[in-house]
Design a protein around this motif. Structure first.
Motif, PDB file in Angstrom:
ATOM      1  N   VAL A  90       0.850  -1.188   0.000  1.00 32.81           N
ATOM      2  CA  VAL A  90       0.000   0.000   0.000  1.00 32.81           C
ATOM      3  C   VAL A  90       0.885   1.237   0.000  1.00 32.81           C
ATOM      4  CG1 VAL A  90      -1.731   1.319   1.290  1.00 32.81           C
ATOM      5  CG2 VAL A  90      -1.891  -1.169   1.193  1.00 32.81           C
ATOM      6  N   VAL A  91       0.566   2.211  -0.849  1.00 30.67           N
ATOM      7  CA  VAL A  91       1.358   3.439  -0.952  1.00 30.67           C
ATOM      8  C   VAL A  91       0.459   4.665  -0.790  1.00 30.67           C
ATOM      9  CG1 VAL A  91       2.862   4.841  -2.408  1.00 30.67           C
ATOM     10  CG2 VAL A  91       3.021   2.352  -2.505  1.00 30.67           C
ATOM     11  N   ASP A  92       0.828   5.543   0.126  1.00 30.47           N
ATOM     12  CA  ASP A  92       0.145   6.829   0.294  1.00 30.47           C
ATOM     13  C   ASP A  92       0.792   7.819  -0.674  1.00 30.47           C
ATOM     14  OD1 ASP A  92      -0.832   9.300   1.054  1.00 30.47           O
ATOM     15  OD2 ASP A  92      -0.844   8.821   3.184  1.00 30.47           O
ATOM     16  N   ILE A  93       0.202   7.981  -1.855  1.00 33.64           N
ATOM     17  CA  ILE A  93       0.794   8.820  -2.894  1.00 33.64           C
ATOM     18  C   ILE A  93       0.907  10.276  -2.456  1.00 33.64           C
ATOM     19  CG2 ILE A  93       0.464   9.709  -5.229  1.00 33.64           C
ATOM     20  CD1 ILE A  93       1.368   6.903  -5.307  1.00 33.64           C
ATOM     21  N   SER A  94      -0.083  10.763  -1.744  1.00 37.19           N
ATOM     22  CA  SER A  94      -0.041  12.160  -1.291  1.00 37.19           C
ATOM     23  C   SER A  94       1.159  12.397  -0.382  1.00 37.19           C
ATOM     24  CB  SER A  94      -1.339  12.513  -0.549  1.00 37.19           C
ATOM     25  OG  SER A  94      -2.441  12.441  -1.414  1.00 37.19           O
ATOM     26  N   ILE A  98       5.551   6.595 -10.148  1.00 42.02           N
ATOM     27  CA  ILE A  98       5.017   5.337 -10.657  1.00 42.02           C
ATOM     28  C   ILE A  98       6.145   4.402 -11.091  1.00 42.02           C
ATOM     29  CG2 ILE A  98       3.661   4.281 -12.513  1.00 42.02           C
ATOM     30  CD1 ILE A  98       2.086   5.574 -10.188  1.00 42.02           C
ATOM     31  N   GLN A  99       7.165   4.951 -11.730  1.00 42.12           N
ATOM     32  CA  GLN A  99       8.307   4.124 -12.139  1.00 42.12           C
ATOM     33  C   GLN A  99       8.986   3.508 -10.926  1.00 42.12           C
ATOM     34  OE1 GLN A  99      10.839   6.620 -14.526  1.00 42.12           O
ATOM     35  NE2 GLN A  99       9.433   6.646 -16.270  1.00 42.12           N
ATOM     36  N   LYS A 100       9.108   4.278  -9.842  1.00 38.42           N
ATOM     37  CA  LYS A 100       9.736   3.754  -8.625  1.00 38.42           C
ATOM     38  C   LYS A 100       8.867   2.677  -7.995  1.00 38.42           C
ATOM     39  CE  LYS A 100      13.054   4.975  -7.314  1.00 38.42           C
ATOM     40  NZ  LYS A 100      14.409   4.433  -7.569  1.00 38.42           N
ATOM     41  N   VAL A 101       7.556   2.862  -8.001  1.00 35.34           N
ATOM     42  CA  VAL A 101       6.645   1.848  -7.465  1.00 35.34           C
ATOM     43  C   VAL A 101       6.767   0.557  -8.276  1.00 35.34           C
ATOM     44  CG1 VAL A 101       4.212   1.228  -7.120  1.00 35.34           C
ATOM     45  CG2 VAL A 101       5.011   3.512  -6.507  1.00 35.34           C
ATOM     46  N   GLU A 102       6.805   0.687  -9.594  1.00 36.76           N
ATOM     47  CA  GLU A 102       6.959  -0.483 -10.458  1.00 36.76           C
ATOM     48  C   GLU A 102       8.289  -1.190 -10.185  1.00 36.76           C
ATOM     49  OE1 GLU A 102       6.602   1.215 -14.332  1.00 36.76           O
ATOM     50  OE2 GLU A 102       4.444   0.865 -14.444  1.00 36.76           O
ATOM     51  N   GLU A 103       9.342  -0.391 -10.036  1.00 39.34           N
ATOM     52  CA  GLU A 103      10.681  -0.944  -9.796  1.00 39.34           C
ATOM     53  C   GLU A 103      10.711  -1.761  -8.513  1.00 39.34           C
ATOM     54  OE1 GLU A 103      14.756   1.078  -8.298  1.00 39.34           O
ATOM     55  OE2 GLU A 103      13.944   1.928 -10.158  1.00 39.34           O
ATOM     56  N   ILE A 104      10.179  -1.182  -7.435  1.00 41.44           N
ATOM     57  CA  ILE A 104      10.167  -1.887  -6.150  1.00 41.44           C
ATOM     58  C   ILE A 104       9.213  -3.077  -6.204  1.00 41.44           C
ATOM     59  CG2 ILE A 104       9.466  -1.667  -3.727  1.00 41.44           C
ATOM     60  CD1 ILE A 104      10.653   1.140  -3.768  1.00 41.44           C
ATOM     61  N   LYS A 106      10.820  -6.642  -5.296  1.00 42.36           N
ATOM     62  CA  LYS A 106      10.354  -7.301  -4.071  1.00 42.36           C
ATOM     63  C   LYS A 106       9.246  -8.318  -4.332  1.00 42.36           C
ATOM     64  CE  LYS A 106      13.153  -4.747  -1.668  1.00 42.36           C
ATOM     65  NZ  LYS A 106      14.357  -5.349  -1.038  1.00 42.36           N
ATOM     66  N   HIS A 107       8.939  -8.558  -5.609  1.00 37.62           N
ATOM     67  CA  HIS A 107       7.968  -9.586  -6.014  1.00 37.62           C
ATOM     68  C   HIS A 107       6.568  -9.361  -5.410  1.00 37.62           C
ATOM     69  CE1 HIS A 107      11.417 -11.649  -7.683  1.00 37.62           C
ATOM     70  NE2 HIS A 107      12.001 -11.628  -6.492  1.00 37.62           N
ATOM     71  N   PHE A 108       6.103  -8.110  -5.517  1.00 37.30           N
ATOM     72  CA  PHE A 108       4.732  -7.821  -5.094  1.00 37.30           C
ATOM     73  C   PHE A 108       3.752  -8.307  -6.171  1.00 37.30           C
ATOM     74  CE2 PHE A 108       6.824  -4.859  -2.242  1.00 37.30           C
ATOM     75  CZ  PHE A 108       6.023  -4.892  -1.114  1.00 37.30           C
ATOM     76  N   ASP A 109       2.594  -8.807  -5.721  1.00 39.47           N
ATOM     77  CA  ASP A 109       1.532  -9.176  -6.647  1.00 39.47           C
ATOM     78  C   ASP A 109       0.567  -8.011  -6.863  1.00 39.47           C
ATOM     79  OD1 ASP A 109       2.040 -12.124  -6.984  1.00 39.47           O
ATOM     80  OD2 ASP A 109       1.832 -12.030  -4.802  1.00 39.47           O
ATOM     81  N   LEU A 110       0.469  -7.150  -5.873  1.00 37.10           N
ATOM     82  CA  LEU A 110      -0.493  -6.054  -5.933  1.00 37.10           C
ATOM     83  C   LEU A 110       0.000  -4.876  -5.112  1.00 37.10           C
ATOM     84  CD1 LEU A 110      -3.468  -5.158  -6.720  1.00 37.10           C
ATOM     85  CD2 LEU A 110      -4.139  -6.023  -4.495  1.00 37.10           C
ATOM     86  N   ILE A 111       0.008  -3.693  -5.719  1.00 43.32           N
ATOM     87  CA  ILE A 111       0.315  -2.464  -4.986  1.00 43.32           C
ATOM     88  C   ILE A 111      -0.845  -1.497  -5.195  1.00 43.32           C
ATOM     89  CG2 ILE A 111       1.882  -0.508  -4.741  1.00 43.32           C
ATOM     90  CD1 ILE A 111       4.161  -2.247  -5.615  1.00 43.32           C
ATOM     91  N   SER A 117      -2.692  -3.182   7.456  1.00 40.23           N
ATOM     92  CA  SER A 117      -1.734  -3.269   8.558  1.00 40.23           C
ATOM     93  C   SER A 117      -0.476  -2.506   8.163  1.00 40.23           C
ATOM     94  CB  SER A 117      -1.399  -4.734   8.860  1.00 40.23           C
ATOM     95  OG  SER A 117      -0.673  -5.294   7.781  1.00 40.23           O
ATOM     96  N   ASP A 118       0.302  -2.124   9.171  1.00 40.95           N
ATOM     97  CA  ASP A 118       1.535  -1.389   8.911  1.00 40.95           C
ATOM     98  C   ASP A 118       2.515  -2.206   8.075  1.00 40.95           C
ATOM     99  OD1 ASP A 118       0.563   0.739  10.327  1.00 40.95           O
ATOM    100  OD2 ASP A 118       1.587   0.202  12.204  1.00 40.95           O
ATOM    101  N   SER A 119       2.413  -3.529   8.154  1.00 42.93           N
ATOM    102  CA  SER A 119       3.380  -4.386   7.474  1.00 42.93           C
ATOM    103  C   SER A 119       3.302  -4.288   5.959  1.00 42.93           C
ATOM    104  CB  SER A 119       3.178  -5.851   7.895  1.00 42.93           C
ATOM    105  OG  SER A 119       1.893  -6.312   7.514  1.00 42.93           O
ATOM    106  N   VAL A 120       2.158  -3.842   5.412  1.00 42.80           N
ATOM    107  CA  VAL A 120       2.018  -3.766   3.954  1.00 42.80           C
ATOM    108  C   VAL A 120       2.222  -2.350   3.425  1.00 42.80           C
ATOM    109  CG1 VAL A 120       0.443  -5.735   3.893  1.00 42.80           C
ATOM    110  CG2 VAL A 120      -0.501  -3.422   4.002  1.00 42.80           C
ATOM    111  N   ASP A 121       2.431  -1.377   4.331  1.00 35.11           N
ATOM    112  CA  ASP A 121       2.612   0.023   3.912  1.00 35.11           C
ATOM    113  C   ASP A 121       4.062   0.229   3.476  1.00 35.11           C
ATOM    114  OD1 ASP A 121       2.821   2.785   3.631  1.00 35.11           O
ATOM    115  OD2 ASP A 121       1.373   3.172   5.223  1.00 35.11           O
TER     116      ASP A 121
END
Length: 204
Positions: free
Chosen positions: A40-44, A136-142, A146-151, A180-184
């Motif tokens: 989960v990403v707080d874009i603001s 967005i490029q940084k989110v895609e990169e991470i 880190k092998h995320f299925d969903l952000i 939860s904090d673990s997914v932020d």
């Protein structure tokens, strides 16, 4: 003309420009088994803390001040000339000449103000688009590293509003009701962006 309204609030522009960012093609069986990795990403907040955004915002405000100073200068010239003209006799050659100059200066001021408005609006638009693309490029990169299925994009709208339509809109843009904090991964995105920006500045 007051150019202060060109200072578009960061969070308002974020809401207008940013859409949900997700990795699709999720395997529902894996999700049910608890094997799906979600972020989960707080874009603001990313926009608020990204140092490049802060630097560019300061630069744009400096350009805005330059436009405003020039407008104020032109306006003062008109006021001074108008006061001088009022002291001249009606129908005199000097008054007629000043009135023609005043008319020309008013047209020039109006034209310059419109030019400044267009320039600032374009600069702010380009500014936020470029920052958004970098985020967005940084989110895609991470996400890939880190092998995320969903952000998922997180919004924390201010629900205080006098209009029911505004309240409905603010409720509608909230995409995450609980996590939860673990997914932020917001801080990770901010740290990576600021590290990349520091390297970019060092290499200039």
């Amino acid at each position: 003309m007051n150019l202060s309204f060109f200072r578009m609030p960061i969070l308002c522009l974020t809401i207008a420009l940013l859409g949900n960012f997700v990795y699709t093609n999720i395997n529902l069986e894996n999700a049910e088994a608890g094997n799906i990795k979600i972020g989960v990403v707080d874009i603001s907040r990313v926009f608020e803390k990204y140092k490049k955004r802060i630097d560019l915002d300061s630069e744009l405000k400096g350009q805005e001040k330059g436009f405003q100073d020039e407008i104020n200068k032109k306006r003062k010239e008109i006021i001074d000339l108008d006061e001088e003209t009022q002291l001249l006799d009606l129908g005199s050659e000097g008054r007629s000449k000043n009135e023609n100059i005043l008319e020309r200066k008013n047209v020039e001021l109006e034209g310059y103000a419109k030019f400044a408005e267009r320039q600032l609006l374009k600069k702010y638009k380009d500014f936020f688009e470029s920052i958004y693309e970098e985020v967005i490029q940084k989110v895609e990169e991470i996400g890939e590293q880190k092998h995320f299925d969903l952000i998922i994009k997180k919004e924390e709208p201010d629900l205080k509003s006098e209009q029911i339509s505004d309240l409905q809109f603010k409720i509608g843009i909230r995409t995450v009701l609980y996590h939860s904090d673990s997914v932020d991964i917001t801080l990770k995105i901010i740290e990576n962006l600021n590290t990349s920006y520091s390297r970019e500045k060092e290499n200039k």
